[in-house]
Motif scaffolding. Structure first.
Motif, mmCIF file in Angstrom:
data_model
loop_
_atom_site.group_PDB
_atom_site.id
_atom_site.type_symbol
_atom_site.label_atom_id
_atom_site.label_comp_id
_atom_site.label_asym_id
_atom_site.label_seq_id
_atom_site.Cartn_x
_atom_site.Cartn_y
_atom_site.Cartn_z
ATOM 1 N N ALA A 1 11.076 1.977 8.379
ATOM 2 C CA ALA A 1 11.124 0.732 7.615
ATOM 3 C C ALA A 1 10.270 0.816 6.360
ATOM 4 N N PHE A 2 9.255 1.658 6.405
ATOM 5 C CA PHE A 2 8.435 1.811 5.196
ATOM 6 C C PHE A 2 8.394 3.261 4.745
ATOM 7 N N GLU A 3 8.103 3.428 3.470
ATOM 8 C CA GLU A 3 8.006 4.749 2.862
ATOM 9 C C GLU A 3 6.655 4.840 2.142
ATOM 10 N N TYR B 1 7.658 -5.075 -1.045
ATOM 11 C CA TYR B 1 6.578 -5.487 -0.151
ATOM 12 C C TYR B 1 5.670 -4.281 0.074
ATOM 13 N N ASP B 2 4.444 -4.367 -0.371
ATOM 14 C CA ASP B 2 3.490 -3.302 -0.086
ATOM 15 C C ASP B 2 2.766 -3.624 1.207
ATOM 16 N N LEU C 1 7.493 -1.380 2.232
ATOM 17 C CA LEU C 1 8.714 -1.581 3.003
ATOM 18 C C LEU C 1 9.903 -1.094 2.195
ATOM 19 N N ARG C 2 10.887 -0.535 2.870
ATOM 20 C CA ARG C 2 12.042 -0.028 2.133
ATOM 21 C C ARG C 2 12.794 -1.189 1.488
ATOM 22 N N TRP D 1 13.921 -5.108 2.696
ATOM 23 C CA TRP D 1 13.100 -6.266 2.316
ATOM 24 C C TRP D 1 12.848 -6.303 0.811
ATOM 25 N N PRO E 1 6.130 8.396 6.296
ATOM 26 C CA PRO E 1 4.750 7.989 6.570
ATOM 27 C C PRO E 1 4.289 8.478 7.943
ATOM 28 N N LEU F 1 0.740 -6.876 5.601
ATOM 29 C CA LEU F 1 1.332 -6.699 4.286
ATOM 30 C C LEU F 1 0.282 -7.063 3.242
ATOM 31 N N GLN F 2 0.379 -6.414 2.097
ATOM 32 C CA GLN F 2 -0.598 -6.675 1.052
ATOM 33 C C GLN F 2 -0.458 -8.108 0.540
ATOM 34 N N GLN G 1 0.253 -10.231 -1.986
ATOM 35 C CA GLN G 1 0.866 -10.150 -3.316
ATOM 36 C C GLN G 1 1.092 -11.549 -3.865
ATOM 37 N N LYS H 1 12.970 -2.905 15.988
ATOM 38 C CA LYS H 1 11.816 -2.054 15.716
ATOM 39 C C LYS H 1 10.535 -2.881 15.721
ATOM 40 N N TRP I 1 6.077 -2.218 15.032
ATOM 41 C CA TRP I 1 5.177 -1.278 14.360
ATOM 42 C C TRP I 1 3.748 -1.436 14.847
ATOM 43 N N GLU J 1 6.138 3.548 14.595
ATOM 44 C CA GLU J 1 7.353 2.718 14.492
ATOM 45 C C GLU J 1 8.218 3.071 15.674
#
Lengths: 481, 481
Positions: free
Chosen positions: A97-99, A116-117, A128-129, A167, B60, B118-119, B121, B165, B167, B181
């Motif tokens: 889901a995240f990279e 989304y970081d 998030l991807r 997302w 990741p 999540l950051q 933002q 999923k 996490w 994940e």
């Protein structure tokens, strides 16, 4: 033969972005969905010290729970989409889901602001991807899981599909019909092949899916402006010759239009124009063999707002009109998009080796809204369970018999339910079946137990027949098949 | 009748946590998986100015891509699990990947430290869901999407499943077999019902799934320590009487053990002990009717490390021994867990109204590893596509005929592929079918075209028959059915 379709990956990403972010027309539906995830206020005793505090229980902005009814709708849509992808020989693939954020955005000095970081909690910086395959419409490169996978594993050839959540931190709120979490269904063909064959297959797939979803009439539009840019900039066609082609293209049309262009006195004298038209003709030939040529058309209007993009992109739009005059008009809009992005994978390769790619993406959220709205209009009842048989009793003290019976059904693979009550009354049990759309009821009572039979009742016809206990499973399986 | 099973939701979450985070035994498999997501180094030209920079392309930490082979394995597992949930009348439900952090952690002054935040933002503070249903083993309350859904929508009764999923930011790395994940499959029954009926169904479901997955022999163990705590603290049983029960329980056993306890001179004189035993007996009666009583056993050893937990929890462990002497022993471990958590939903309710819940969770990742390892041992070949027919030609200039033919197959719902080549050679086409496990080949050439027939070849037997073109689809459908 030069490939008209061999264009830059950025070409159609704007369209994808637009597709997944429906315009104002979706507002009405979105408000409805919003009411389903209405914010409920609760006070609570959650603190360990039992101290009361008031807080809001809700889903995050731009997200929603999917109720059992909605889950059924989404499952039906995904089933049509994935079945089609499999029918065309695609393999499945899943990515996290995240990279890594640093690889995908920061190192390249860009961040689309919609990503989304994840918080820096020590270790890697993650996001998030944003997309399964394609970069964002607003930034040079956001998240590109498929391209990353191909480059990382040195895969030069792959036909894969990917269904998953992505997302986007869009600022417009849910009220404007913009979700921040949504499903994406992508199909892509990576690899160097003879021209236009995979491209035609992608268009065929789009047609199969849209037909399969029974969304009504649709048309796949290709942007002429992108074709012109490709012809002039990449193939060196004189702008005036390209514009001559454009005159035809603005007529809207498919194969017949291409044929017409071949007859044009100016174009037929121009080698490059003939080459470009040759590719276009090839594509339409293949589409004709696939039986979908009438569904694909050029359209100048598609080029609006794509000024700085290159490459042929296509999108599928619905052409529906309301079935009944009194109906609200259904949102007629873009429900799928696709195209070539030959440059993307090469960007991850140290030597810049390219892996040409062509693919498509289905706008599940928009289709979901259309199907949901249509079901409401037609008052279609959605079954939220698949239960086939309900095990009931009219008498007290029959829990043990019911449990034994239902275990037999489960073990035979029959979907069955009973009431979690020692001594339920018969009527509520039958009402439950009617409400839930359960087709069969198995009834056991004293009489039946004595005679070694079971009553099998059809909920719709209310007919009851006595069946020998040992034949029950076979009889049910016969009725259900 | 008092419910032995009516215990605190925290009771079995440690177990769930342990289940999803396998111990050292999983290391070997994990290292293998790690090699599959090997980190590849690439230099790239991604910057807009084409400036070269070196960077690592990887997934990741603690995450992995699922290859097409792995996707097939996971799909098979999920299919068994979800089919069983549906067989028991469960509705589907989906919740967003992230939840409000402030509601779920900060407001309660606790954060388990394993949550991905999540950051910030701007806007809401969010965290990735840690669990679909149950709170973490290490914190009082992390993420509880199902309980949140029930409270938010004031749902008092629901049988639902959720596959998705989740996490967890665990510090041990992937090398130690701990993914960050992973998939979770939960089934839960919320609502006030007659005692032990839903509890018994949950245990039945666990048995059906583990049998269905063909993982070999298994046993579901209930923790005696939790039962004792419940009896003493909640039901007011004298500790010495509880310990008397404990003497029996340490023997390991099911219904016969319960019967034995009823005969015990001390226990049979104690009203509370009899009540507690009554519930236990009831559960085993139901399990007997469901045909799974032999699969469920008390086990004191399960209580290890659960010192500060209350409530009956159960877990399913595999009892496999290697089929062949030379085989590596398969990891025998916990693959599912479940129990009651009656207090959780009430925590979200302003008046503390409880919604009793019982449920189970399937440890997909561990099952995945076991199935994958077993397939490797047995050299089982996994088909990554479902293609049924390949459309081939031995001659040049047959692309058009192949395209027409394959469109016919697709339109008839037949899964078909062809080579994206204008003039492919026959041998590579047949080799592809053998490699990919495609059972049928349709061959068209000059001779066939002239005679109005198509050659249909069985890849396994290499037999070829000529079939009238118009009968082809029907013949293929007959062979495939």
């Amino acid at each position: 033969m030069p490939q008209l379709g061999l264009l830059h990956w950025r070409a159609w990403t704007v369209l994808l972005g637009q597709l997944r972010r429906p315009p104002g027309a979706v507002c009405i539906r979105a408000v409805r969905s919003h009411s389903q995830v209405a914010e409920a206020l609760f006070a609570s005793q959650l603190k360990p010290d039992q101290e009361k505090s008031n807080f809001i229980i809700k889903t995050p902005k731009g997200t929603r729970d999917l109720s059992p009814q909605q889950m059924v709708v989404r499952e039906k849509i995904l089933d049509v989409v994935v079945s089609c992808f499999k029918r065309h020989g695609a393999k499945g693939l899943d990515t996290p889901a995240f990279e890594l954020k640093e690889v995908l955005t920061e190192k390249y000095g860009e961040d689309c602001g919609l990503i989304y970081d994840l918080q820096d909690q020590g270790g890697e910086l993650l996001s998030l991807r944003y997309d399964l395959t394609y970069p964002s419409s607003l930034t040079y490169l956001c998240e590109v899981p498929f391209a990353r996978y191909l480059a990382m594993n040195k895969v030069k050839k792959m036909k894969r599909y990917h269904v998953g959540k992505v997302w986007r931190r869009e600022s417009p709120t849910i009220v404007q019909g913009r979700y921040r979490e949504f499903y994406q269904c992508d199909f892509d063909i990576a690899g160097q092949f003879d021209p236009m064959i995979p491209d035609a297959e992608c268009l065929k797939i789009m047609c199969e899916i849209l037909s399969g979803l029974q969304l009504g009439d649709f048309l796949i539009k290709m942007s002429w402006k992108d074709v012109r840019h490709e012809m002039v900039v990449k193939k060196g066609l004189a702008p005036e010759v390209a514009d001559r082609i454009g005159d035809y293209v603005q007529c809207h049309g498919g194969i017949s239009l291409v044929e017409q262009m071949f007859q044009d006195p100016v174009l037929s004298q121009n080698k490059q124009a003939l080459e470009g038209l040759g590719d276009l003709k090839l594509l339409f030939e293949y589409l004709t063999l696939f039986g979908v040529a009438e569904k694909v058309s050029f359209d100048l209007s598609l080029a609006r707002g794509l000024d700085y993009y290159t490459g042929v992109i296509y999108e599928a739009v619905l052409l529906q009109t309301p079935v009944h005059a009194e109906e609200e008009p259904l949102n007629v809009g873009s429900v799928a998009a696709g195209g070539r992005y030959d440059g993307l994978v090469g960007m991850f390769d140290p030597r810049g080796h390219k892996v040409p790619c062509v693919g498509l993406s289905i706008g599940v959220e928009r289709i979901f809204s259309i199907v949901e709205q249509r079901m409401k209009i037609f008052g279609e009842k959605i079954r939220t369970t698949e239960t086939q048989v309900f095990v009931a009793t009219p008498q007290k003290n029959f829990l043990q018999e019911r449990l034994k019976l239902i275990a037999e059904l489960w073990d035979a693979g029959i979907k069955a339910e009973l009431m979690y009550k020692n001594n339920p009354k018969l009527l509520p049990q039958l009402h439950y079946c009617e409400n839930m759309g359960i087709p069969l009821v198995v009834i056991i009572g004293e009489q039946e137990l004595k005679e070694g039979v079971i009553k099998l009742r059809s909920v719709a016809s209310r007919e009851e027949v006595a069946i020998k206990r040992e034949n029950l499973v076979a009889e049910i399986q016969k009725r259900l098949s």
